[in-house]
Design a protein around this motif. Structure first.
Motif: not given
Length: 179
Positions: A24-33
Motif C-alpha cells: 500500500q505504501i508503494v501504491q501511495l508513492h505511485s499515486l503521488v507520482d
C-alpha cells in the motif's frame, strides 16, 4: 508445546499484513507520482480511495490486533529489552496514526477530485510515514514476533485469530452500504 506449534497462521497473518502495508505504501508513492505528473483523473481518484480505505481500516485493525494479543505477552516478560520493544511499538502506533492523520485529508480530497493539497507536502509526509512503518515492521519481525511466539507457546492462539476475524467482519459490515 514448542514455539513452532503456536498457531502459525496467527503470525503468518500478521506477517502477510506487513507485506500488504508495504504494498500500500508503494501504491501511495505511485499515486503521488501520478498526481504530480498529471493531476487527478478517474484512475488516481480510485487509487486514492483504495489506499485511504486500507489505512483507515485494515492497517488500524492490525495495530489493534498487536495491542490486544501480541504486545501484552511481551509486556509481561522479565527481559527489559522485550518490554522496551513492546512499549516502543505501542508508541510507534501512535506516531503512525498521527502521520496518517496528516496524510488522510489529502487522499480524501483526491478521491473527491479536489487538488487543494500540496503534492510536495504529501510526498514529504509519505516519506516520514514510510520510514517509521518500515522501521516498525523490522522491529516487530526481528524481536517482537519471535518473542511473542515463544511466550504464547503455551496458549491457545486460535481464539485470538477468531477475535481478529470477528472484529474485521463487524468493521466490514459497518462500512458496507446497505443493500
Amino acid at each position: 508445546m514448542s514455539a513452532d506449534t503456536v498457531a502459525p497462521e496467527l503470525f503468518e497473518f500478521l506477517d502477510a499484513t506487513h507485506r500488504e502495508i508495504q504494498q500500500q505504501i508503494v501504491q501511495l508513492h505511485s499515486l503521488v507520482d501520478a498526481i504530480e505528473s498529471s493531476g487527478l483523473n478517474a484512475a488516481t481518484r480510485t487509487q486514492a480511495r483504495g489506499v485511504l480505505d486500507y489505512f483507515n481500516g485494515e492497517a488500524r485493525q492490525h495495530h489493534l490486533d498487536e495491542e490486544k494479543h501480541i504486545f501484552p505477552a511481551l509486556l509481561g516478560s522479565q527481559d527489559a529489552e522485550i518490554v522496551q520493544t513492546a512499549e516502543r511499538l505501542t508508541q510507534d502506533h501512535g506516531w503512525l496514526e498521527e502521520n496518517w492523520i496528516q496524510i488522510a485529508p489529502s487522499l480524501e480530497a483526491a478521491t473527491n477530485g479536489n487538488l487543494w493539497f500540496d503534492p510536495v507536502e504529501l510526498r514529504h509526509a509519505l516519506e516520514v510515514f514510510e520510514a517509521l512503518y518500515l522501521d516498525h515492521i523490522l522491529l516487530e519481525e526481528s524481536i517482537a514476533y519471535p518473542a511473542a511466539r515463544q511466550r504464547l507457546a503455551a496458549h491457545n492462539t486460535h481464539g485470538m485469530g477468531r477475535e481478529m476475524a470477528r472484529r474485521r467482519y463487524r468493521a466490514d459490515s459497518a462500512s458496507s452500504p446497505a443493500a
